[in-house]
Motif scaffolding. Sequence first.
Motif, short mmCIF file in Angstrom:
data_model
loop_
_atom_site.label_atom_id
_atom_site.label_comp_id
_atom_site.label_asym_id
_atom_site.label_seq_id
_atom_site.Cartn_x
_atom_site.Cartn_y
_atom_site.Cartn_z
N UNK A 1 0.83 -1.20 0.00
CA UNK A 1 0.00 0.00 0.00
C UNK A 1 0.87 1.26 0.00
N UNK A 2 1.98 1.23 0.72
CA UNK A 2 2.91 2.36 0.71
C UNK A 2 3.46 2.58 -0.69
N UNK A 3 3.81 1.48 -1.36
CA UNK A 3 4.32 1.60 -2.73
C UNK A 3 3.26 2.18 -3.66
N UNK A 4 2.02 1.74 -3.48
CA UNK A 4 0.93 2.22 -4.32
C UNK A 4 0.71 3.72 -4.13
N UNK A 5 0.66 4.16 -2.87
CA UNK A 5 0.45 5.58 -2.57
C UNK A 5 1.60 6.42 -3.13
N UNK A 6 2.82 5.93 -3.00
CA UNK A 6 3.99 6.66 -3.51
C UNK A 6 3.90 6.84 -5.02
N UNK A 7 3.55 5.79 -5.73
CA UNK A 7 3.44 5.88 -7.18
C UNK A 7 2.30 6.81 -7.59
N UNK A 8 1.18 6.70 -6.92
CA UNK A 8 0.05 7.58 -7.23
C UNK A 8 0.39 9.04 -6.97
N UNK A 9 1.10 9.29 -5.87
CA UNK A 9 1.49 10.67 -5.56
C UNK A 9 2.46 11.21 -6.60
N UNK A 10 3.40 10.38 -7.03
CA UNK A 10 4.36 10.81 -8.05
C UNK A 10 3.64 11.18 -9.34
N UNK A 11 2.71 10.35 -9.76
CA UNK A 11 1.96 10.62 -11.00
C UNK A 11 1.13 11.90 -10.87
N UNK A 12 0.47 12.07 -9.72
CA UNK A 12 -0.38 13.25 -9.52
C UNK A 12 0.47 14.53 -9.45
N UNK A 13 1.60 14.47 -8.77
CA UNK A 13 2.47 15.64 -8.68
C UNK A 13 3.02 16.03 -10.05
N UNK A 14 3.39 15.04 -10.83
CA UNK A 14 3.90 15.32 -12.17
C UNK A 14 2.85 16.03 -13.02
N UNK A 15 1.60 15.67 -12.85
CA UNK A 15 0.52 16.31 -13.61
C UNK A 15 0.36 17.78 -13.22
N UNK A 16 0.60 18.09 -11.96
CA UNK A 16 0.41 19.46 -11.47
C UNK A 16 1.69 20.30 -11.49
N UNK A 17 2.80 19.69 -11.88
CA UNK A 17 4.05 20.44 -11.89
C UNK A 17 4.62 20.66 -10.50
N UNK A 18 4.30 19.77 -9.56
CA UNK A 18 4.81 19.84 -8.20
C UNK A 18 5.82 18.72 -8.02
N UNK A 19 6.92 19.02 -7.36
CA UNK A 19 7.97 18.02 -7.16
C UNK A 19 7.62 17.16 -5.94
N UNK A 20 7.60 15.86 -6.13
CA UNK A 20 7.41 14.93 -5.02
C UNK A 20 8.80 14.53 -4.52
N UNK A 21 9.25 15.17 -3.45
CA UNK A 21 10.63 15.02 -3.01
C UNK A 21 10.92 13.67 -2.35
N UNK A 22 10.01 13.22 -1.50
CA UNK A 22 10.30 11.98 -0.78
C UNK A 22 9.05 11.47 -0.07
N UNK A 23 9.08 10.20 0.24
CA UNK A 23 8.09 9.57 1.11
C UNK A 23 8.89 8.83 2.18
N UNK A 24 8.75 9.27 3.42
CA UNK A 24 9.49 8.69 4.54
C UNK A 24 8.58 7.83 5.40
N UNK A 25 9.11 6.72 5.86
CA UNK A 25 8.44 5.89 6.85
C UNK A 25 9.32 5.91 8.10
N UNK A 26 8.74 6.24 9.24
CA UNK A 26 9.53 6.37 10.45
C UNK A 26 8.99 5.49 11.57
N UNK A 27 9.89 5.10 12.44
CA UNK A 27 9.54 4.48 13.72
C UNK A 27 10.26 5.28 14.79
N UNK A 28 10.24 4.82 16.02
CA UNK A 28 10.91 5.55 17.08
C UNK A 28 12.42 5.59 16.87
#
Length: 227
Positions: free
Chosen positions: A186-213
């Motif tokens: 699901x994380x991979x899917x959201x990342x790819x969808x965000x990249x595609x959507x950002x490219x359409x709007x001319x916004x740079x998708x810099x990173x997707x971070x997953x964090x724990x403590x």
Amino acid sequence: MYNIVFQESGLLPRERMVAEGADKLSHQELLSILLRTGNKSKNVYEISQDLLATLKSLKDLGSLSLQELQEIPGIGKVKAIELLAAIELGKRVQAAEVIETEQIISSQKLAHMMQQEIGQKKQEHLVALYLNTQNHIIHQQVIFIGTVDRSIAEPREILHYAVKHMATSVILVHNHPSGFIRPSKNDDRVTQQMLDACNCLGIVFLDHLIVSADDYYSYREETDLLV
């Protein structure tokens, strides 16, 4: 067990704060000011000591729940609520200072900052950071809080705030309450969808971070997707 340092002084904590400044007070003294009073069995300093003695590290104080605080003798519901409010306010002050001054120049630096903010949360939090052309954070938005059973977000929810704040780039950050930081499908899917959507709007998708403590995963660092 958390190591407690006692301060020898003839002044009460409030008096010391006025005379010397809050930064000169021990953890026990600061807690004593917040707790204000003891009970019939123990004074406020002893209750503060008992609270600190339950911690492996001071940072663990920020992850205690209302119920866990109330389990410490001398800390009732009201004191527990006031402590949680003080801790949360401190987190927000720190986050606000970072948002106003921080220039994001590395995934590692941002990940460490977000570990402090959401790494210990017991529910999944998705946060979007919106940046200007100088890579300064101009807005931070919690997009979603919930369980891993739900899709964490849709691009339109995230990019709504990007357009609203005229951001030129976006970073997504979410925590894994399990502590396992490898991305899910699901994380991979959201990342790819965000990249595609950002490219359409001319916004740079810099990173997707997953964090724990204690750790983090960066799509930019670990994959070729965000280059």
